[in-house]
Design a protein around this motif. Structure first.
Motif, PDB file in Angstrom:
ATOM      1  N   HIS A 160      25.592  37.491  45.977  1.00  0.00           N
ATOM      2  CA  HIS A 160      25.266  37.863  47.452  1.00  0.00           C
ATOM      3  C   HIS A 160      24.750  36.579  48.060  1.00  0.00           C
ATOM      4  N   ASP A 161      24.715  35.318  47.305  1.00  0.00           N
ATOM      5  CA  ASP A 161      24.004  34.272  47.895  1.00  0.00           C
ATOM      6  C   ASP A 161      25.245  33.449  49.002  1.00  0.00           C
ATOM      7  N   ASP A 162      26.682  33.470  48.276  1.00  0.00           N
ATOM      8  CA  ASP A 162      27.676  33.039  49.161  1.00  0.00           C
ATOM      9  C   ASP A 162      28.855  34.085  49.202  1.00  0.00           C
ATOM     10  N   SER A 163      28.822  35.249  49.168  1.00  0.00           N
ATOM     11  CA  SER A 163      29.667  36.405  49.097  1.00  0.00           C
ATOM     12  C   SER A 163      30.898  36.119  48.437  1.00  0.00           C
ATOM     13  N   LEU A 164      31.006  35.625  47.463  1.00  0.00           N
ATOM     14  CA  LEU A 164      32.173  35.306  46.431  1.00  0.00           C
ATOM     15  C   LEU A 164      32.100  35.985  45.056  1.00  0.00           C
ATOM     16  N   SER A 165      33.079  36.448  44.667  1.00  0.00           N
ATOM     17  CA  SER A 165      32.985  36.901  43.282  1.00  0.00           C
ATOM     18  C   SER A 165      32.691  35.971  42.252  1.00  0.00           C
ATOM     19  N   LYS A 166      32.231  36.270  41.346  1.00  0.00           N
ATOM     20  CA  LYS A 166      32.056  35.625  39.928  1.00  0.00           C
ATOM     21  C   LYS A 166      33.324  35.790  39.153  1.00  0.00           C
ATOM     22  N   ILE A 167      34.189  34.987  38.891  1.00  0.00           N
ATOM     23  CA  ILE A 167      35.538  34.996  37.998  1.00  0.00           C
ATOM     24  C   ILE A 167      35.047  34.283  36.705  1.00  0.00           C
ATOM     25  N   ASP A 187      37.349  35.134  45.941  1.00  0.00           N
ATOM     26  CA  ASP A 187      37.269  36.406  46.264  1.00  0.00           C
ATOM     27  C   ASP A 187      37.940  37.281  45.080  1.00  0.00           C
ATOM     28  N   HIS A 188      38.934  37.091  44.544  1.00  0.00           N
ATOM     29  CA  HIS A 188      39.483  37.758  43.487  1.00  0.00           C
ATOM     30  C   HIS A 188      40.468  36.831  42.720  1.00  0.00           C
ATOM     31  N   ALA A 189      40.750  37.110  41.270  1.00  0.00           N
ATOM     32  CA  ALA A 189      41.841  36.565  40.423  1.00  0.00           C
ATOM     33  C   ALA A 189      42.969  37.365  40.278  1.00  0.00           C
ATOM     34  N   THR A 190      43.928  37.004  40.451  1.00  0.00           N
ATOM     35  CA  THR A 190      45.277  37.963  40.170  1.00  0.00           C
ATOM     36  C   THR A 190      45.838  37.772  38.767  1.00  0.00           C
ATOM     37  N   SER A 191      46.085  36.572  38.485  1.00  0.00           N
ATOM     38  CA  SER A 191      46.612  35.934  37.225  1.00  0.00           C
ATOM     39  C   SER A 191      46.222  34.968  36.512  1.00  0.00           C
ATOM     40  N   ILE A 201      44.899  29.733  37.434  1.00  0.00           N
ATOM     41  CA  ILE A 201      44.367  30.954  37.890  1.00  0.00           C
ATOM     42  C   ILE A 201      44.891  31.149  39.195  1.00  0.00           C
ATOM     43  N   ALA A 202      45.498  31.979  39.482  1.00  0.00           N
ATOM     44  CA  ALA A 202      45.898  32.279  41.090  1.00  0.00           C
ATOM     45  C   ALA A 202      45.016  33.772  41.703  1.00  0.00           C
ATOM     46  N   GLY A 203      44.696  33.612  42.905  1.00  0.00           N
ATOM     47  CA  GLY A 203      44.039  34.431  43.565  1.00  0.00           C
ATOM     48  C   GLY A 203      43.816  34.323  44.960  1.00  0.00           C
ATOM     49  N   ALA A 204      42.546  34.612  45.608  1.00  0.00           N
ATOM     50  CA  ALA A 204      42.176  34.207  46.839  1.00  0.00           C
ATOM     51  C   ALA A 204      40.650  33.908  47.091  1.00  0.00           C
ATOM     52  N   LYS A 205      40.486  33.070  47.900  1.00  0.00           N
ATOM     53  CA  LYS A 205      39.114  32.546  48.210  1.00  0.00           C
ATOM     54  C   LYS A 205      38.791  32.480  49.674  1.00  0.00           C
ATOM     55  N   ARG A 206      37.827  33.216  50.338  1.00  0.00           N
ATOM     56  CA  ARG A 206      37.414  33.104  51.431  1.00  0.00           C
ATOM     57  C   ARG A 206      38.699  33.541  52.564  1.00  0.00           C
ATOM     58  N   GLY A 207      39.748  34.399  52.333  1.00  0.00           N
ATOM     59  CA  GLY A 207      40.774  34.987  52.753  1.00  0.00           C
ATOM     60  C   GLY A 207      41.991  33.979  52.863  1.00  0.00           C
ATOM     61  N   ASP A 208      41.802  32.767  52.027  1.00  0.00           N
ATOM     62  CA  ASP A 208      42.886  32.106  51.626  1.00  0.00           C
ATOM     63  C   ASP A 208      43.756  32.125  50.213  1.00  0.00           C
ATOM     64  N   ALA A 209      44.738  31.708  50.133  1.00  0.00           N
ATOM     65  CA  ALA A 209      45.478  31.776  48.881  1.00  0.00           C
ATOM     66  C   ALA A 209      44.619  30.551  48.016  1.00  0.00           C
ATOM     67  N   TRP A 210      44.352  30.809  46.633  1.00  0.00           N
ATOM     68  CA  TRP A 210      43.634  30.010  45.919  1.00  0.00           C
ATOM     69  C   TRP A 210      44.487  29.836  44.411  1.00  0.00           C
ATOM     70  N   SER A 231      45.400  35.972  56.820  1.00  0.00           N
ATOM     71  CA  SER A 231      44.887  36.273  55.470  1.00  0.00           C
ATOM     72  C   SER A 231      45.819  35.814  54.565  1.00  0.00           C
ATOM     73  N   GLU A 232      45.748  35.111  53.468  1.00  0.00           N
ATOM     74  CA  GLU A 232      46.745  34.676  52.477  1.00  0.00           C
ATOM     75  C   GLU A 232      46.231  35.160  51.184  1.00  0.00           C
ATOM     76  N   ASN A 233      46.942  35.150  50.089  1.00  0.00           N
ATOM     77  CA  ASN A 233      46.640  35.334  48.587  1.00  0.00           C
ATOM     78  C   ASN A 233      47.718  34.577  47.812  1.00  0.00           C
TER      79      ASN A 233
END
Length: 363
Positions: A160-167, A187-191, A201-210, A231-233
């Motif tokens: 909740h400090d930075d609104s990001l998920s812990k992967i 934000d989330h990890a896909t693979s 590790i592929a996913g998204a961070k703050r609405g961008d592809a990560w 948005s991208e992922n």
């Protein structure tokens, strides 16, 4: 935020083997591309496809009721069934992925009952060797082989400090014992996929592809983000000799909801190029000898081909070589894996007819 979408709700799916057929797919140039396909009856549902030394594992479950079993089928490279097995797990269970292990496989999934995750070890004939119920909180996303065992990637909630998920990425040996764990923020990890002497590790961070590159021991190596006005992922990342290529979705193209994209970066994560494709959902990316194969679903009503699955063969810079359309009734596209030097396997579940696996021979 763009998530890998599905265009249809799967009905009651899954089941017994029904047949293997040699047939043709529709190519963009009007020529037929050879493939074989294996079908199963409509009491089974396909949820993942995993490459093995002998062919592929088809992972799913026996239906959609609360107490359905997990279902695993092993196919050889010619589409013949080597064995099938059902795994009883209490509660409604989803199988997430599997990895080859010494003399067998480790299957991982989740259930609605606590503890939420489960591991089952199978031998090369599909017989169960052991099972475990890890107690760590959070959801499981993907597995990849690692030093005789595997790496698991998952999420453990939002900071909740930075609104990001812990992967988290956890290294587990062949007996199911945890060896080490590292955590990252997005934000989330896909693979998670092997690359060089480490992993991507592929996913998204703050609405961008990560895409996060890590060393073999989980130490962060380089981080890449890519975003536009929407948005991208990133769905799947693969390594090349001079960098990283990943398949994802973008919402930054005017007057369209989402489209498939492939982005190339340097080994340090710096942007090189991007290409977009006429897909509204993406399912997987594999590297070929001098290019890539990307699989996804066409935008509803926008394709001239009477197809539900698009297989794009691409050159090393993502330029389209050929489009192969696989016909099927509306359903769920699962993924793509490399079969051998000249072919890939694609899997999914048809709404009315159950799971299928098709081998596409590359030109």
């Amino acid at each position: 935020m763009v998530q890998p979408s599905r265009r249809a709700v799967i009905g009651s799916l899954g089941g017994l083997l029904t047949g293997r057929v040699a047939g043709n797919a529709v190519g963009s140039d009007g020529q037929a591309s050879e493939f074989w396909y294996r079908t199963f009856d409509d009491e089974y549902q396909c949820m993942d496809l995993v490459s093995t030394d002998t062919g592929v594992l088809v992972l799913g479950r026996t239906g959609r009721d609360q107490e359905d079993d997990v279902w695993v089928a092993s196919l050889d490279t010619g589409g013949e069934v080597r064995w099938t097995t059902n795994i009883e797990v209490s509660g409604r269970s989803d199988v997430i992925s599997a990895v080859p292990a010494a003399d067998g496989y480790v299957i991982a999934g989740e259930t609605g009952q606590s503890p939420g995750r489960w591991l089952v070890r199978l031998d090369t004939t599909g017989a169960e060797q052991w099972r475990k119920r890890p107690t760590r909180a959070g959801s499981l996303t993907d597995l990849t082989p690692h030093e005789g065992g595997y790496l698991a990637v998952g999420e453990s909630g939002i900071d909740h400090d930075d609104s990001l998920s812990k992967i988290w990425v956890r290294a587990v040996d062949s007996s199911g014992t945890s060896r080490w764990e590292r955590s990252y923020k997005c934000d989330h990890a896909t693979s998670i996929t092997p690359w060089d002497d480490g992993y991507l590790i592929a996913g998204a961070k703050r609405g961008d592809a990560w895409v996060q590159a890590i060393e073999d021991d989980g130490t962060p190596r380089s981080e890449h983000t890519y975003g536009g006005v929407g948005s991208e992922n990133a769905h799947t990342a693969v390594g090349t000799d001079d960098g990283i290529v990943y398949l994802g979705l973008t919402e930054s193209i005017p007057r369209v909801d989402s489209r498939g994209m492939i982005v190339k970066t340097t080994r340090d994560g710096d942007f090189v190029w991007r290409r977009t494709y006429d897909m509204e959902a993406v399912s997987g990316l594999v590297r070929t000898g001098d290019g890539f194969v990307a699989v996804g679903e066409p935008p509803f009503g926008s394709t001239d081909l009477d197809v539900e699955t698009l297989v794009y063969t691409l050159d090393s810079r993502g330029r389209l070589r050929e489009t192969v359309g696989l016909t099927s009734s509306v359903g769920d596209l699962t993924g793509v894996v490399r079969l051998n030097q000249n072919s890939v396997a694609v899997a999914g579940t048809e709404f009315s007819d159950g799971p299928w696996v098709r081998a596409v021979v590359l030109a």
